[in-house]
Design a protein around this motif. Structure first.
Motif, PDB file in Angstrom:
ATOM      1  N   UNK A 822       0.872  -1.114  -0.465  1.00  0.00           N
ATOM      2  CA  UNK A 822      -0.194  -0.463  -0.131  1.00  0.00           C
ATOM      3  C   UNK A 822       0.748   0.967   0.322  1.00  0.00           C
ATOM      4  N   UNK A 823       1.909   1.350   0.670  1.00  0.00           N
ATOM      5  CA  UNK A 823       2.979   1.758   0.644  1.00  0.00           C
ATOM      6  C   UNK A 823       3.253   2.702  -0.366  1.00  0.00           C
ATOM      7  N   UNK A 824       3.617   1.297  -1.664  1.00  0.00           N
ATOM      8  CA  UNK A 824       4.412   1.778  -2.811  1.00  0.00           C
ATOM      9  C   UNK A 824       3.189   2.490  -3.634  1.00  0.00           C
ATOM     10  N   UNK A 825       2.097   1.821  -2.915  1.00  0.00           N
ATOM     11  CA  UNK A 825       0.716   2.604  -4.318  1.00  0.00           C
ATOM     12  C   UNK A 825       0.272   3.134  -3.503  1.00  0.00           C
ATOM     13  N   UNK A 826       1.095   4.242  -2.788  1.00  0.00           N
ATOM     14  CA  UNK A 826       0.385   5.711  -2.211  1.00  0.00           C
ATOM     15  C   UNK A 826      -0.768   5.489  -1.929  1.00  0.00           C
ATOM     16  N   UNK A1007       2.645  -0.494  -8.834  1.00  0.00           N
ATOM     17  CA  UNK A1007       3.099   0.290  -7.474  1.00  0.00           C
ATOM     18  C   UNK A1007       4.263   1.754  -8.620  1.00  0.00           C
TER      19      UNK A1007
END
Lengths: 1009, 1009
Positions: A822-826, A1007
């Protein structure tokens, strides 16, 4: 009657439609005087019927020469020719001056060609260039250009007045003198226009005669100068020109026994031994001939440019001078340059002398054959004036000395107009001729501009101008004249012809630019209606003209150009927002069409990249019997998805026969449009009348959209209360639509309990959007909450992502992975992994499955017994009543069930206990009878999943604002349809707002950048 | 296995689709190291897998400070600071210099914000700014911007080298010296880069240290100057600065017992009584302090600008001078301005000192947390440098005398670097520091540029650059380095820092402009994928940045700006046409989508005006069993209508069940697309799978198109040989489609004998398009020939318009009216009025009617006897065979009829005679049996019309290339369907190519402009 009968009989093939499709002969009868064309002609008719009353007396009878050529000639020739052309030649040199004239003439010639094409494209109902542009470019451009043209004409009026004053006050053009005399002159002229506009028109031919006489006298003068140059001595000190006004005793010498007046100005005292200016000391006076004449070869000196800075002394390059120091002050009696010149500046100053090419087309109403006269007359007039200008440039360069040419106000030749010095027999011909023609041009500007403003105001496209549409009792535009005079006064307060000229240059260039644009656009867009009778146009010419206009604007003064463009842009925007909506069939619509087509064709190249995926929704709405939308909230939800930036197609299927229901379909479309307006959804709506709604929906899903703008997501409502419904078609259609959606590889969104979803006016102030990410379905589940949260309703909701870990999964690692993902998906979300280790299939599951199976079985048996009806189930409406009666018993069971579970979010525990009490034995009984049945086994397993998942979901998400869930696929064969519905019911039981999501089979989120 | 079973059981709802929709836990497992995302990630993966091999040793571990801040700092500080900032301050004055610095810093700051947003929008797979831009704006923009950036970097290399040489050769910056030394320097540097690029990288920190030390020494120097100003005397003559190099004996005086070296330069001889320069005579030498120091208040002198022209003497305004004459020659020992300066020029020269902001983002691959480090590091670095520049502007203005500041090469202070004079403890700190840092920057440019070129070349978007993708064995880009060196050599040959700087300014500004554009676009388009982690961006900021970039480009040099844009535009177009097609999911597609949506929504406001009507075609094609198009010529005809400029939707209906025929539908769509490509029809195609084709067609006509791009005209083929056809569905569908078209208010075009219509490669060289204008149907009949004649196939055809005059019409007047009407329509056509006075209904008519009636009646009777089947006629295929057997007898009649009439155009007379022989009695017989029957009566009348019209048409138009005819409306009830077909057959009998035209009920042509 007999005739009628015959007539009917004679073209009997077409008789049924004679009312809507008239016979050609009757049409031609009506067309005889070109009225009564049905569409688009009405306003013309009105305009014409008003016009006709006036015109009845005099029929339009003017030919090309009187009607177009002479008016154009008179409007094009102007004050610049007499006041500035010599100076332009002197400053820029013959070559560059030719270049300036040539560019300007090219610009007008190309514009005239474009204008001719526009003017000959159909009947121009009297009104001229403003009408032409506004009708072919639409009210926005038309208004903007019209006002530019108006401002240009008004400033031209100011320029003419300044020119006239300059001719009068020649040699002493003080700024404040200009202002005072100019204002007085403006006032007088305005009064003249106010009281007697008809005299102005009658004087036109006199003004024209003045111009022609002046020009002829120049030509004769130039010829005469070859044999007998006129006597205009110029006094020089070294190579510097002495201002003739300062030579009080007409002595061009330092001393004539006693010191001359010039001595006094260079020296401290009149005595021969007083200290003097150094340049004065070291150089001697000489007298040269100001007008050496055609035969003198002076042209070789004038061929190159000599741009001066402000305050520079006008010098003659070919004379020698012993000292290079600058003059100490401008009080010395030299001739100074009053402004800094450059090529670009001269373009701006010269340009007004080629404007006026619209004069012919403005008279379209008075012409015998406008479509022939306008092009020929205008182009001939431009050719004539171009030749005159070009030849004058050469004659001036060949006859007049450079220092005199560069001497703008004729200071060195005793304040004569420089061009006057060349005139034969006397400079007064030019002075009087140019003064009268300039005054005349000023009067005409002051007459024409208010009328143009009135025409624009009457079109009512610019509301704040409305007042200027009114006039005196006789229709004279009093208020418009007042405004015109005020604006002209602004120009006069500038007090310099050289500063006013670039202003009107801008406005005229702007107007010409748009004429060229209109022609180029229509040619390129190939509107079928673009069939000009004048056929020597080409879009490249118009485009070249446009480019020259734009280039001239920026060359002559880029800041004026920007200001003019900003003004025009503001007017454009103002009209767009506040103007009356006019449909004149402008070319801009064609442009939109071409743009849309081009953009759509671009889109079609290949499927969109994951990065570009955005929901393109097809929202399927249902209309009830009164043609109201059943779940308008569905559209609200769609609008909250911010799909407004993507594509929204709202579709509905009306059942009926299209041949008889066109009106109904239109009404349904209107209903949808109203709803879309209300919900502020920008998009398109489609209505299909189908004999079988299910087919209609299938066809709509297949065919809606165009090229790259096809929907990729279908939004449809859950068939509310399907178990209690009288009509099994509703949920059958639902499942069928799910199947079609899957088959078409589209994503599917099914909000359940749509009526509980928040409206746009009820923003959630807190709470969560919960995502239950069970299978990875392209990422829709992650993207949708992000999109929802862009909308104000959901902005304050947090997002939680739940996923299910089973026995073999490392739930801690899963949580970490999910968070990183999710972090990389922003995407910001709370992450939770729910463990679902319990593998026992509960009794409750069996019971639910049993109930479902029983119900299905009963139905199946009934169907078997009436097998011949079975085929018609999907099509015949008569099954409705049958169903209704048969479903009562199982329904009663479900009713209880629903009644319990319908209570709210937190009741699942209670719910389960209630159900527990009466099912164990039934379950085993059921298992015994149905053991070995594979569908049964899989149904039980599915029900188990549904129950377990529901349990977990309700437990975790009972307080969520909305729960997003993967939607399982529909069963492969239709037998399981009811079971499928049942599974979904169980899965979402006890949840208030659920959004079932099914991906379309492609990734929608990545991502990667 | 057990596990598997459990797993299956546990999420059984979703098990059917587990292969396409993986369970989240398994997905997360796979995602753990961010690979294996299905779509769009493949190329990243590849790139990464290559990268990973290299990176395995060192994991990216750099933080914000080391990884972004310092590299940015080093790249931003540059040679301009040391060589030109003092001069900028002196020339523009402190205020304007602050303004210049501020604007430039604003520009980079805003760009940095945009860049941060782009850089934090997902994982940037190592590669830096070029990748960022190309991936978000697409290959075309990416390539153009990438090359601009490359050229900018290369010219920056040249500038650094020129700067280094200037530092070395200070005070004697002769052009040719610069060229020779510069080229040598470039050669050496290129060799260094070629053999040892790793040393360059290692030296970076040393270069940075040099810069920092230099800057610190300036600050200290400025502070120290407040107390103890350094001693830099400047020799002045009057208010003119004397070039220090020319004072050979260090004497700033006219005479020191003997004459000084200065004396010799101003006077003819060394003797005191020799004649001297006047200025020299009248003014005295004085010595002023070049660096009065911080406390001197010199800033008040430096606050205003003093732009000089080339050759002007650097003067000190506050000193008095007795004489104003210009110096006679530049050989006098003054300090002269070497170029003409202006505010805009200084902007262009200063700008390169703020570039370099991409240095951080270029290292994204090496950063621990790129998404955090890049924004913070870059913005901090810009802030730092901005503060240094701004403070330096003030310090310079406050410490150094104006004449020294304006003295670009430090001539007045003995050739010291002007900024060096302020440095503490010695100017050598600056000289050495700036020289090394400048060399270092040059080396880095020469290292970076080839790598950028290589990256662009490897992307393969610009084919002609492909060779530069190759490198040495170790991957070093040899060829790219060579090209870079060659381009840099071009810059060095210009030999002036002041001329090279604006060039690279352009390229960098261009690049920054596009970074801002990319950010603004994506924000405005709201692509769902646009979710930057850096959230302090806004489209207004990006837009402002874009505007500043554009303004700076045009301000600093509008012709360079245009050249740079033309270069970029050419690259763009080149890539568009020749570049490899890359789908990186750029924002341009989103732009297309938005544009299409906007344009379509604009279109939807209201129906089009008559003037804008253009055919928007829905071409209905039929596929045969092998999925080939039955009449491809239909599409050829559509393309000849020049509808390419309008809208063409090609539709087909495949019969079948959509759930199972998705593949078939796709195949059909592909077939249509291929055909459209072949026929060069630009448009859209649609395929509907329908269980009942007739319904499918109806739904397609209702729903195809979108918003304003709905078709207004349906084109369909005539059911060829319908009378002999086995399948009555074909013509039933035809009539149904005619009905639906009419109901939907669409126009209809039915070409008959479509296979005889000319293909695009068979232009008609002569002949006529004949229009039979019988009823006025909106004007389609007039417009279509006009449109056809726009196409090359029909261009050479003339147009004839026939209309029918009946007894009551005045045919002469009609002809005149028609001609005038056409004149006003601007359509060129021959006009003919055909008189049709004969009112007797011929026997032939009765006979034809009878045949038709008989046939219909037989069919009707059959239907009556099998009434229960009747309902299914329209749906059941089994009727086919029945029909076939029953239609044989009447068919045999018709066969004869067809055989006779099928012969050709001219046979109608013969035809009539043949039919005459055997019908009279039958007719009367028929009349007797059917008298009083109203449908019969109307049928006879219609047949009469058909026969009569056909007779006239064949007579007049038998040699026409194509005949356009009004198409009568279909009968109201289905009973008459066969009669209708028969009427049409009779109407068009004996004509080779017929186009039946039916208007849509609105005017499509107008005489008005």
């Amino acid at each position: 009657m007999d005739d009628d009968d015959f007539y009917d009989r004679n073209l009997a093939l077409f008789e049924e439609e004679m009312d809507t499709r008239p016979k050609v002969s009757s049409l031609l009868n009506r067309l005889a005087n070109y009225t009564n064309l049905t569409q688009g002609a009405k306003e013309h008719e009105e305009a014409e019927s008003i016009g006709e009353k006036k015109k009845t007396g005099k029929s339009p009878q003017m030919g090309t020469f009187m009607g177009v050529y002479l008016p154009c000639l008179q409007n094009i020739f102007g004050v610049i020719l007499f006041l500035r052309l010599t100076w332009v030649v002197g400053t820029a040199g013959v070559l560059q001056a030719l270049c300036i004239v040539f560019i300007c003439c090219c610009c007008t010639m190309l514009t005239a060609i474009s204008m001719s094409a526009i003017a000959t494209n159909g009947v121009v109902p009297a009104g001229g260039s403003y009408f032409m542009i506004s009708r072919s470019l639409g009210p926005e451009f038309g208004g903007a250009v019209g006002l530019c043209f108006y401002l240009g004409t008004t400033f031209a009026g100011a320029m003419y007045i300044l020119g006239a004053i300059e001719i009068l006050l020649v040699g002493a053009a003080m700024l404040n003198n200009m202002r005072v005399y100019g204002s007085i002159c403006l006032l007088l002229m305005s009064l003249l226009v106010f009281v007697g506009v008809k005299y102005v028109n009658k004087l036109a031919s006199i003004f024209l005669a003045c111009v022609i006489v002046s020009i002829i006298s120049i030509y004769i003068g130039a010829l005469v100068s070859a044999f007998k140059p006129p006597n205009f001595p110029v006094c020089m000190l070294g190579n510097r020109t002495i201002n003739g006004h300062e030579i009080y005793d007409s002595q061009c010498a330092k001393t004539v026994l006693v010191t001359t007046s010039l001595w006094k100005q260079f020296c401290q005292g009149p005595e021969l031994n007083s200290s003097c200016d150094e340049y004065f000391m070291t150089n001697n006076f000489s007298e040269i001939e100001g007008i050496p004449g055609l035969a003198s070869g002076i042209i070789s000196e004038n061929v190159w440019s000599s741009y001066l800075s402000k305050g520079d002394v006008v010098e003659k390059g070919s004379l020698s001078s012993s000292h290079f120091s600058h003059p100490a002050s401008t009080h010395q009696p030299y001739v100074f340059a009053d402004i800094t010149t450059s090529f670009t500046l001269l373009v701006g100053i010269f340009f007004p002398s080629v404007t006026g090419i619209m004069a012919g087309s403005n008279r379209s109403g008075d012409l015998k054959d406008a479509q022939r006269s306008i092009p020929i007359g205008t182009i001939l007039a431009i050719l004539t004036t171009s030749i005159v200008y070009l030849s004058n440039v050469i004659l001036f360069g060949a006859c007049i000395d450079g220092v005199v040419l560069r001497d703008k106000f004729g200071d060195s030749v005793n304040g004569n107009l420089v061009v006057g010095t060349l005139a034969w027999p006397t400079p007064w011909v030019i002075v009087i001729g140019s003064f009268f023609s300039t005054c005349g041009a000023g009067l005409q500007s002051l007459t024409g501009a208010p009328r143009l403003l009135q025409a624009i105001a009457k079109d009512n496209i610019i509301p704040f101008l409305r007042v200027f549409g009114h006039g005196k009792a006789n229709g004279e535009p009093t208020w418009a004249l007042l405004l015109t005079a005020l604006i002209a006064e602004l120009g006069i307060l500038i007090a310099s012809l050289d500063l006013v000229a670039p202003i009107l240059t801008m406005f005229f260039l702007m107007c010409y630019l748009f004429v060229n644009l209109a022609c180029a656009l229509q040619t390129l867009l190939r509107t079928p209606n673009w069939r000009p009778r004048f056929s020597y146009y080409h879009w490249t010419l118009s485009f070249l003209g446009m480019t020259i206009c734009l280039a001239l604007m920026f060359i002559s003064s880029w800041y004026y150009a920007i200001v003019a463009m900003v003004i025009a842009g503001m007017i454009y925007k103002y009209i767009e927002y506040h103007g009356a909506e006019k449909e004149w069939g402008d070319g801009i619509r064609g442009l939109s069409l071409s743009a849309a087509r081009y953009a759509l064709l671009r889109l079609e190249e290949g499927p969109p990249h994951t990065k570009n995926w955005r929901p393109q929704l097809l929202v399927l709405l249902k209309l009830d019997e009164d043609a109201h939308v059943k779940s308008p909230r569905l559209l609200t939800f769609a609008s909250q998805l911010k799909a407004g930036k993507g594509l929204t197609i709202v579709g509905t299927v009306v059942s009926g026969n299209f041949l008889h229901s066109y009106g109904e379909a239109l009404a349904a479309e209107q209903t949808l449009k109203h709803l879309m307006d209300k919900e502020r959804v920008k998009g398109f709506c489609q209505c299909i009348v189908a004999q079988k709604p299910r087919e209609g929906i299938s066809h709509m899903i297949q065919s809606s959209g165009l090229g790259g703008m096809k929907p990729n997501t279908v939004v449809m409502g859950w068939p509310h209360a399907w178990r209690q419904s009288e009509d099994p078609q509703a949920w059958k259609t639902f499942i069928n639509t799910v199947r079609v959606t899957t088959a078409a590889h589209l994503a599917l969104l099914v909000p359940k309990n749509i009526s509980l979803f928040p409206s746009n006016s009820e923003p959630c102030t807190e709470g969560y959007i919960d995502v239950w990410w069970i299978v990875h379905d392209g990422g829709m589940l992650m993207l949708l909450p992000f999109l929802l949260r862009q909308h104000k309703v959901w902005r304050k909701c947090g997002m939680r992502i739940f996923t299910v870990a089973q026995m073999e999964d490392n739930s801690i690692q899963m949580k970490k992975d999910l968070a990183t993902f999710l972090y990389h998906l922003r995407i910001e979300a709370e992450v939770e992994v729910v463990e679902m280790h319990d593998s026992d299939i509960s009794a409750y599951t069996y019971e639910r499955t049993l109930m479902m199976e029983q119900r299905s079985q009963m139905l199946r048996q009934m169907r078997l017994s009436k097998s011949d009806r079975e085929r018609e189930v999907s099509e015949d409406m008569s099954i409705k009543r049958l169903h209704q009666s048969l479903q009562q018993p199982p329904n009663s069971l479900y009713f209880r069930d629903r009644a319990v579970s319908g209570g709210g979010g937190g009741s699942s525990e209670h719910h389960r206990r209630v159900q527990m009490t009466w099912t164990k034995e039934k379950t085993s009984q059921y298992r015994a009878t149905h053991s070995g049945c594979s569908t049964d086994h899989s149904n039980v397993r599915r029900m188990h999943t549904a129950v377990k998942l529901n349990e977990v979901i309700v437990n975790k998400s009972h307080d969520a604002r909305v729960v997003l869930l993967n939607m399982p696929g529909p069963p492969r064969n239709q037998e399981g349809d009811e079971n499928y519905m049942e599974f979904l019911e169980v899965l979402t039981e006890g949840l208030e707002r659920v959004l079932l999501v099914r991906g379309g089979g492609s990734e929608v989120i990545t991502i990667y950048s």
